[in-house]
Structure formats: structure tokens, C-alpha cells
Design an enzyme around this catalytic site. Structure first.
Site, PDB file in Angstrom:
ATOM      1  N   TYR A  82       0.806  -1.224   0.000  1.00 44.25           N
ATOM      2  CA  TYR A  82       0.000   0.000   0.000  1.00 44.25           C
ATOM      3  C   TYR A  82       0.841   1.277   0.000  1.00 44.25           C
ATOM      4  O   TYR A  82       0.288   2.378  -0.048  1.00 44.25           O
ATOM      5  CB  TYR A  82      -0.937   0.012   1.210  1.00 44.25           C
ATOM      6  CG  TYR A  82      -1.908  -1.145   1.204  1.00 44.25           C
ATOM      7  CD1 TYR A  82      -2.969  -1.188   0.301  1.00 44.25           C
ATOM      8  CD2 TYR A  82      -1.758  -2.218   2.080  1.00 44.25           C
ATOM      9  CE1 TYR A  82      -3.856  -2.249   0.281  1.00 44.25           C
ATOM     10  CE2 TYR A  82      -2.646  -3.279   2.075  1.00 44.25           C
ATOM     11  CZ  TYR A  82      -3.689  -3.294   1.168  1.00 44.25           C
ATOM     12  OH  TYR A  82      -4.563  -4.344   1.153  1.00 44.25           O
ATOM     13  N   HIS A 107      -4.773   6.064  -0.880  1.00 41.93           N
ATOM     14  CA  HIS A 107      -5.365   5.812   0.435  1.00 41.93           C
ATOM     15  C   HIS A 107      -4.339   5.994   1.555  1.00 41.93           C
ATOM     16  O   HIS A 107      -4.720   6.112   2.711  1.00 41.93           O
ATOM     17  CB  HIS A 107      -5.938   4.392   0.456  1.00 41.93           C
ATOM     18  CG  HIS A 107      -7.239   4.244   1.179  1.00 41.93           C
ATOM     19  ND1 HIS A 107      -8.160   5.264   1.331  1.00 41.93           N
ATOM     20  CD2 HIS A 107      -7.792   3.170   1.795  1.00 41.93           C
ATOM     21  CE1 HIS A 107      -9.209   4.817   2.005  1.00 41.93           C
ATOM     22  NE2 HIS A 107      -9.004   3.554   2.298  1.00 41.93           N
ATOM     23  N   TYR A 115      -4.614  -1.433   9.708  1.00 40.31           N
ATOM     24  CA  TYR A 115      -5.367  -1.336   8.465  1.00 40.31           C
ATOM     25  C   TYR A 115      -6.441  -0.265   8.644  1.00 40.31           C
ATOM     26  O   TYR A 115      -6.925  -0.005   9.739  1.00 40.31           O
ATOM     27  CB  TYR A 115      -5.968  -2.672   7.986  1.00 40.31           C
ATOM     28  CG  TYR A 115      -4.922  -3.595   7.430  1.00 40.31           C
ATOM     29  CD1 TYR A 115      -4.443  -3.431   6.134  1.00 40.31           C
ATOM     30  CD2 TYR A 115      -4.382  -4.600   8.217  1.00 40.31           C
ATOM     31  CE1 TYR A 115      -3.458  -4.259   5.628  1.00 40.31           C
ATOM     32  CE2 TYR A 115      -3.395  -5.437   7.720  1.00 40.31           C
ATOM     33  CZ  TYR A 115      -2.928  -5.253   6.425  1.00 40.31           C
ATOM     34  OH  TYR A 115      -1.950  -6.067   5.942  1.00 40.31           O
ATOM     35  N   ASN A 150      -9.625   0.283   8.037  1.00 38.73           N
ATOM     36  CA  ASN A 150     -10.969   0.105   8.589  1.00 38.73           C
ATOM     37  C   ASN A 150     -10.993  -0.035  10.104  1.00 38.73           C
ATOM     38  O   ASN A 150     -12.063   0.027  10.712  1.00 38.73           O
ATOM     39  CB  ASN A 150     -11.657  -1.114   7.958  1.00 38.73           C
ATOM     40  CG  ASN A 150     -11.861  -0.947   6.472  1.00 38.73           C
ATOM     41  OD1 ASN A 150     -11.543   0.096   5.895  1.00 38.73           O
ATOM     42  ND2 ASN A 150     -12.378  -1.969   5.837  1.00 38.73           N
ATOM     43  N   ASP A 179      -7.031  10.842   3.134  1.00 39.70           N
ATOM     44  CA  ASP A 179      -7.372  11.071   1.725  1.00 39.70           C
ATOM     45  C   ASP A 179      -8.852  11.392   1.564  1.00 39.70           C
ATOM     46  O   ASP A 179      -9.683  10.923   2.340  1.00 39.70           O
ATOM     47  CB  ASP A 179      -7.027   9.835   0.894  1.00 39.70           C
ATOM     48  CG  ASP A 179      -7.786   8.594   1.337  1.00 39.70           C
ATOM     49  OD1 ASP A 179      -7.575   8.139   2.496  1.00 39.70           O
ATOM     50  OD2 ASP A 179      -8.602   8.058   0.569  1.00 39.70           O
ATOM     51  N   ASN A 207     -13.894   4.822   5.479  1.00 42.88           N
ATOM     52  CA  ASN A 207     -13.961   3.784   6.504  1.00 42.88           C
ATOM     53  C   ASN A 207     -13.023   4.025   7.692  1.00 42.88           C
ATOM     54  O   ASN A 207     -13.340   3.653   8.817  1.00 42.88           O
ATOM     55  CB  ASN A 207     -13.703   2.410   5.892  1.00 42.88           C
ATOM     56  CG  ASN A 207     -14.861   1.963   5.023  1.00 42.88           C
ATOM     57  OD1 ASN A 207     -16.014   2.295   5.286  1.00 42.88           O
ATOM     58  ND2 ASN A 207     -14.563   1.225   3.967  1.00 42.88           N
TER      59      ASN A 207
END
Length: 189
Positions: free
Chosen positions: A14, A19, A64, A66, A92, A113
Site C-alpha cells: 500500500y 489511500h 489497516y 478500517n 485522503d 472507513n
């Protein structure tokens, strides 16, 4: 004391995605203010130092996106800060043009999220936030594919400049107030 949290996802795949702009902002802050991100605590990679004479803790949750609220809740509780005035979340936003900043004192999750998780864990929508525009997804693109994609080369200078503005906005919030930061940085890129 202020806690500045940049949202993102922790694994290498990532890195430098849209994100993960929050992680990139924390890295920029660490570089500009000589803060070393070398502490793993409260489900985050952290570093402490000073900005404008104020003590700050920079954090990149390692949960992560979420589940970002888990880390933020632990940080707020451990350091006994007021999340409405001493917490800044950087993340973001697809509803803003690439590189545009939007500073807010409160608000809904807007479909993000990571912010949903923070609101659920803090029990409030009132916390300072700096949204960094990553642009709206093109038609026929899947939203997840878009936000987990990387910026094309022509957008990278815009994003570098936006990260610099986000760092200065944090300092402005800390040394002056949020209204001053909003006046300076809530404009088109």
C-alpha cells in the site's frame, strides 16, 4: 500535547497509494521536524518531538484503515488528550481535487472507513481533520482499485506540494488556531 495521526494501510503493497496519503503526511512531518518514527505502541508506529514549541506525537496506525479507531482510541486514552482540540487526523478525500486541502473541526465520515472507525471508537465526530484531495475516481473504475492505486507521474509534484501544505497546516493549528489554518489552506489547489 497534540497527537497527529495519518491514516493508511501498514503493509508494503500500500506504500504511496492514494489511500495512504495520511501515512505520507506523517512521514513528511517527521522529516521536516526531525522526529523519528521508531516507537511501536498503541497499535501504531509513533514518534514524538516538537512543532512550534509544542510537544507532538506523530502516529501511523498499523491496524489497516478500517480499524484505525482502535489505535486512535488507545492513543487518546493513554495520553489523556482532548480529542476535540488536541487530535489531528490526516487522510485522503476523493471528493477534493488532487492536492487540495480541506481542514475541518468536525464532520461525518463521508464514506471514509478509517474515519467511520475513529468516530465509532471516540463516540464523537468532533475532532480536527485535514483532508488531502486525491481526486475523484474515473467513471467505470472500482473505488477500491482507485484509492489503492498510485498517483500518476504528472500528479506527484502536486501531491508533494500538498504534503508540504498539510505539514504547515498542522503547525499553524498548533501554534495559532484552526481558524487561521482554515483561512490559509482551505482553497483550491
Amino acid at each position: 500535547m497534540y497527537i497527529i495521526v495519518g491514516l493508511g494501510n501498514p503493509t508494503r503493497e500500500y506504500t504511496a497509494t492514494r489511500h495512504n496519503i495520511g501515512f505520507d503526511a506523517i512521514t513528511r512531518l517527521a522529516d521536516e521536524y526531525d522526529i523519528v518514527l521508531d516507537q511501536k505502541k498503541h497499535k501504531a508506529l509513533c514518534g514524538s518531538g516538537y512543532m512550534g514549541g509544542q510537544k507532538v506525537l506523530l502516529a501511523q496506525p498499523q491496524t489497516y484503515m478500517n480499524l484505525s479507531g482502535e489505535s486512535v482510541r488507545e492513543l487518546v486514552d493513554f495520553y489523556k488528550i482532548d480529542p476535540t482540540t488536541e487530535l489531528i487526523i490526516i487522510y485522503d478525500d476523493i471528493s477534493l481535487e488532487v492536492g487540495q486541502l480541506r481542514i475541518r473541526k468536525k464532520g461525518s465520515a463521508g464514506g471514509h472507513n478509517g474515519i467511520k472507525s475513529i468516530i465509532a471508537h471516540l463516540g464523537t465526530q468532533e475532532f480536527l481533520r485535514i483532508k488531502v484531495g486525491v481526486g475523484n475516481k474515473p467513471d467505470n473504475w472500482d473505488l477500491a482499485d482507485y484509492v489503492l492505486g498510485r498517483f500518476p507521474s504528472e500528479e506527484q509534484p502536486i501531491i508533494r506540494e500538498a504534503l508540504g501544505h498539510a505539514a504547515k497546516a498542522c503547525e499553524c493549528i498548533i501554534t495559532e488556531d484552526v481558524a487561521s489554518a482554515m483561512n490559509l489552506y482551505n482553497k483550491k489547489a
